[in-house]
Design a protein around this motif. Sequence first.
Motif, PDB file in Angstrom:
ATOM      1  N   ALA A   1     -69.545  55.261 -19.978  1.00  7.61           N
ATOM      2  CA  ALA A   1     -69.117  56.240 -20.977  1.00  7.61           C
ATOM      3  C   ALA A   1     -67.759  55.873 -21.558  1.00  7.61           C
ATOM      4  O   ALA A   1     -67.511  56.049 -22.756  1.00  7.61           O
ATOM      5  N   GLN A   2     -66.900  55.337 -20.718  1.00  7.63           N
ATOM      6  CA  GLN A   2     -65.562  54.946 -21.183  1.00  7.63           C
ATOM      7  C   GLN A   2     -65.624  53.776 -22.155  1.00  7.63           C
ATOM      8  O   GLN A   2     -64.917  53.750 -23.168  1.00  7.63           O
ATOM      9  N   MET A   3     -66.493  52.799 -21.883  1.00  6.92           N
ATOM     10  CA  MET A   3     -66.582  51.601 -22.710  1.00  6.92           C
ATOM     11  C   MET A   3     -67.403  51.833 -23.973  1.00  6.92           C
ATOM     12  O   MET A   3     -67.210  51.170 -24.984  1.00  6.92           O
ATOM     13  N   GLY A   4     -68.351  52.761 -23.919  1.00 13.58           N
ATOM     14  CA  GLY A   4     -69.231  52.987 -25.060  1.00 13.58           C
ATOM     15  C   GLY A   4     -70.494  52.165 -24.918  1.00 13.58           C
ATOM     16  O   GLY A   4     -70.434  50.946 -24.732  1.00 13.58           O
ATOM     17  N   ILE A   5     -71.652  52.823 -25.007  1.00 14.89           N
ATOM     18  CA  ILE A   5     -72.914  52.126 -24.795  1.00 14.89           C
ATOM     19  C   ILE A   5     -73.126  51.023 -25.820  1.00 14.89           C
ATOM     20  O   ILE A   5     -73.753  50.000 -25.528  1.00 14.89           O
ATOM     21  N   GLU A   6     -72.583  51.185 -27.036  1.00 16.65           N
ATOM     22  CA  GLU A   6     -72.778  50.139 -28.050  1.00 16.65           C
ATOM     23  C   GLU A   6     -72.072  48.852 -27.647  1.00 16.65           C
ATOM     24  O   GLU A   6     -72.572  47.746 -27.907  1.00 16.65           O
TER      25      GLU A   6
ATOM     26  N   SER B   1     -59.737  45.088 -14.784  1.00 18.18           N
ATOM     27  CA  SER B   1     -59.869  43.987 -13.829  1.00 18.18           C
ATOM     28  C   SER B   1     -60.630  44.478 -12.625  1.00 18.18           C
ATOM     29  O   SER B   1     -60.858  45.688 -12.463  1.00 18.18           O
ATOM     30  N   PRO B   2     -61.028  43.580 -11.726  1.00 17.02           N
ATOM     31  CA  PRO B   2     -61.671  44.046 -10.493  1.00 17.02           C
ATOM     32  C   PRO B   2     -60.790  44.972  -9.665  1.00 17.02           C
ATOM     33  O   PRO B   2     -61.292  45.726  -8.834  1.00 17.02           O
TER      34      PRO B   2
ATOM     35  N   LEU C   1     -68.493  43.989 -16.829  1.00 16.30           N
ATOM     36  CA  LEU C   1     -68.019  42.866 -17.640  1.00 16.30           C
ATOM     37  C   LEU C   1     -67.438  43.365 -18.956  1.00 16.30           C
ATOM     38  O   LEU C   1     -66.428  42.833 -19.440  1.00 16.30           O
ATOM     39  N   THR C   2     -68.054  44.380 -19.537  1.00 16.97           N
ATOM     40  CA  THR C   2     -67.514  44.969 -20.762  1.00 16.97           C
ATOM     41  C   THR C   2     -66.101  45.486 -20.514  1.00 16.97           C
ATOM     42  O   THR C   2     -65.198  45.306 -21.340  1.00 16.97           O
ATOM     43  N   GLY C   3     -65.899  46.140 -19.371  1.00 18.73           N
ATOM     44  CA  GLY C   3     -64.554  46.597 -19.021  1.00 18.73           C
ATOM     45  C   GLY C   3     -63.586  45.452 -18.855  1.00 18.73           C
ATOM     46  O   GLY C   3     -62.425  45.516 -19.310  1.00 18.73           O
ATOM     47  N   PHE C   4     -64.025  44.364 -18.223  1.00 15.51           N
ATOM     48  CA  PHE C   4     -63.139  43.211 -18.030  1.00 15.51           C
ATOM     49  C   PHE C   4     -62.722  42.605 -19.364  1.00 15.51           C
ATOM     50  O   PHE C   4     -61.610  42.094 -19.506  1.00 15.51           O
TER      51      PHE C   4
ATOM     52  N   ALA D   1     -72.143  56.435  -9.753  1.00 15.17           N
ATOM     53  CA  ALA D   1     -71.216  57.344 -10.429  1.00 15.17           C
ATOM     54  C   ALA D   1     -70.082  56.593 -11.124  1.00 15.17           C
ATOM     55  O   ALA D   1     -69.786  56.858 -12.293  1.00 15.17           O
ATOM     56  N   PRO D   2     -69.415  55.627 -10.474  1.00 12.55           N
ATOM     57  CA  PRO D   2     -68.390  54.859 -11.193  1.00 12.55           C
ATOM     58  C   PRO D   2     -68.962  54.053 -12.355  1.00 12.55           C
ATOM     59  O   PRO D   2     -68.312  53.905 -13.392  1.00 12.55           O
ATOM     60  N   ALA D   3     -70.175  53.516 -12.181  1.00 12.93           N
ATOM     61  CA  ALA D   3     -70.786  52.745 -13.270  1.00 12.93           C
ATOM     62  C   ALA D   3     -71.029  53.635 -14.481  1.00 12.93           C
ATOM     63  O   ALA D   3     -70.786  53.235 -15.629  1.00 12.93           O
TER      64      ALA D   3
END
Length: 857
Positions: A476-481, A432-433, A424-427, A469-471
């Motif tokens: 890491a890409q989105m940032g844990i914060e 997108s899906p 959801l953070t990525g969206f 692995a993708p998650a």
Amino acid sequence: MPSTLPTPVLHPQRGARVLRARRERRLDRQNRGASRLRGVLLSSGLVLSLMLGVVIILGAFAYAGVTRDLPSTQILPILLNPPDGLLLQPTRVYDRTGLQLLATFAPDEAPRRYIPISEQNAQHLPEELVEAIIAAADPQFERHSGYSLEGLDNPNLHPTIAQKLVDDLLLYDEPHSLTRAIRERLLAAQITAQFGRTQIMEWYLNSANFGNHAYGVEAAAQLYFGKSADALTLAESAILAAVSETPALNPLDAPQVAIQRGREVLYVMNDLGLVSSEEASRALAETPAFAAAPPAPPTVAPAFLNLLLAQIDSQIPRERLERGGMIVISTLDYELQKQASCVTEVYASRLAGLPEPGKDCDAARLLPSLPPGVTFPDSSASAVILDPKTGQVLAMVGETIQGVETPLVSAHSPGSSLDAFVYLTGFTRGLSPASLTCDIPSDQSIHNLDGEYHGAMRLRIALANDYQAPAARLRAQMGIENVTKIAASFGLDVNADATMLELAGAYGVFGVQGVYFGQYVNDEFTPATALRVEGADRSILLDWSLPQAQTVVTPAMAYLMTHVLSDEPARWDTWGRQNVLEIGRPAGVKPGQTFDGKDAWVVGYTPHVSVAVWTGARDPSLSSPLQGGPRGVTPRFPAVLWNALMQTASAGKPADGWSAPQGITPMTVCDPSGMLPTKECPNLVTEVFLNGSEPTHADTLFREFAINRETGLLATVFTPPELIDNRVFMLVPEEAREWASSAGVPIPPTTYDAIQAPPVNPYANITSPQLFADVSGSVLIMGTAAGADFLYYRVQVGRGLNPQEWIQLGSDNFTPVEGGLLAEWDTTGLGGLYAVQLIVVRSDQAVDTAVIQVTIK
């Protein structure tokens, strides 16, 4: 000799004037001093008067503050006096219909009996009981005015019986403070003056807490001694007096301690002269016989009741609720709760490898079979069912261990059950899906729970199959914060354990267009267990029948997530077709598990219900690995229980799904790149996008290559056409090539065929530039295009050893050329390796070609 001054001689009249003048000056100085003193005294008096006035005013304000909204003393007779005193009715808890009784806070269902003190009544409280209460609770009862200044700074100390009444019944909802302590003493003085000491004692004896929900001495006497209060002996009275001070130390829960504390009260009574030494000795020699504990009534929904009381405690103190006089209408669906408890007990028994309990319920008949060959002797399971449209808890089953339900509902490690909020953070940040991800080994050493990697895929597939692995890559890409912030808006903490209630509430938001319904409890927004709390007189004390609402995400964003979680084919790679997560109606589902095999979850929702199920194993080593996965429980186990509960909770409800709201665009894209389709794309899918995030570029993941079928190398312009096969390859990223090679994923060759110039055709050839020549600027292309049946020729150029695109130089030429100029090529702005091709077309449709390679400098 020293000289001496002559003694002055005054004239008689002149001397009299001098003396008079001196006297007048002295009197004048005295008068001025007196005037100054009077002025000082007057000023001091004024200041003292002002200070006194200020003190009086401040005292008045302070008194007004202390006495503001002071409860009426008339509440006490309304609560306590028979026959209609509100507290004579125990507090009862009902289901959401108000018809099914769930619990009564009393040893029995009957109304409480009020026993007076006065001997004029046929049944009255014995004098020894009153004196025992005085000795234990308020030795100065007959001497003070209802209150004591002792303990002003101790919020837990209420040194008089009148103060205890005020604390229990009038000020129970006020926080402890010095102001409250003063108000308590003011009210204690008022009720003592207004109602008298005898009435105060009678009210206290008929309302005090004696433990085990026995409020009032009559209920306590019946519970602990099996007799009425008017038949209590001195020793029994002393025991109950001690119990009234510490209700937990009662004859059922601590019998020896209760006897010892009763004896201590007897010693105090003797010291105070309330009983004689002989009476005390006889009582001390007595061994009171305690009544046997009554059989515990069957408890409905013990975990739900615990949560209900905890939530109401945020508004009404639990001790006051249990004291009586209230009716609690809960959110519980009684029939659904019975089914949920029954099926969970059957499931937990099967999971532990035990014989099934002798219970028959419709929900248990819906229970699919467990995965074969694995049991967990030390396992437990629990479940919760919510209405996401109201945030109301419809059913809750506490941790059921080896088929026995307990009141316990603990938080557990959520594992991968929170991964949806990573996606959801990525969206929310433009993905997108359909966005491409790679399920491959990484430097983070994250392994999938099935022990395998699956290559390139859309985010939809990664989320639906719980691939770790993708998650981890996306986290890491989105940032844990950022992930933490998104999850927190749903009431979740990614760094802590989670409860079923939290997960069911959070995922239910996706099913109702991004709105979280519930109530604020202790400043936290949560699903609710109470509809309302009424007084015995039907006055409303708490009303949660209308839910509060918080918009967490937009309807479009909620739909995007639901579209993924309800996509049954998307999860077939892991779960297979016709699996237990398919219930015959649209449902969003998120499985979750931990790497240590101790916790597994399934959380799912429809527009009407949200169900969370947990299964745990304290010692996963007692099980064997399932299908190559981790040792311990996996979502395949709780999925069985989730299926039965979801079908049961959905019975009679419409099997509707979700319609796309405004802001959603469906598009056909290439799978798995999520980009616009090309002719090379092997698989097309329909995806959904937030408006503005649709793809705008053609797919670059798949490309067609010309391959020499004999050598397996890239074809060149010199490779014989009859040996060329056109094959489509996926362009595997460099970091995934090693994995792709080990997994047998076809990778396009990177080297070309060995170049062998074909024999020269005398009627179709290029003589200049030479093969592999360096050229620049304007290049004259010389050669021959002639021969029998000549129709026309053309010259074209293309980049690379085997160009995929050609650019024609000029137009088709219908005049034969022999050893002359075929075309002129302006190479300005170009560079690198190029192919130059001559095509001669003859009238019989035969085609001759000639090709050279040149390098533009």
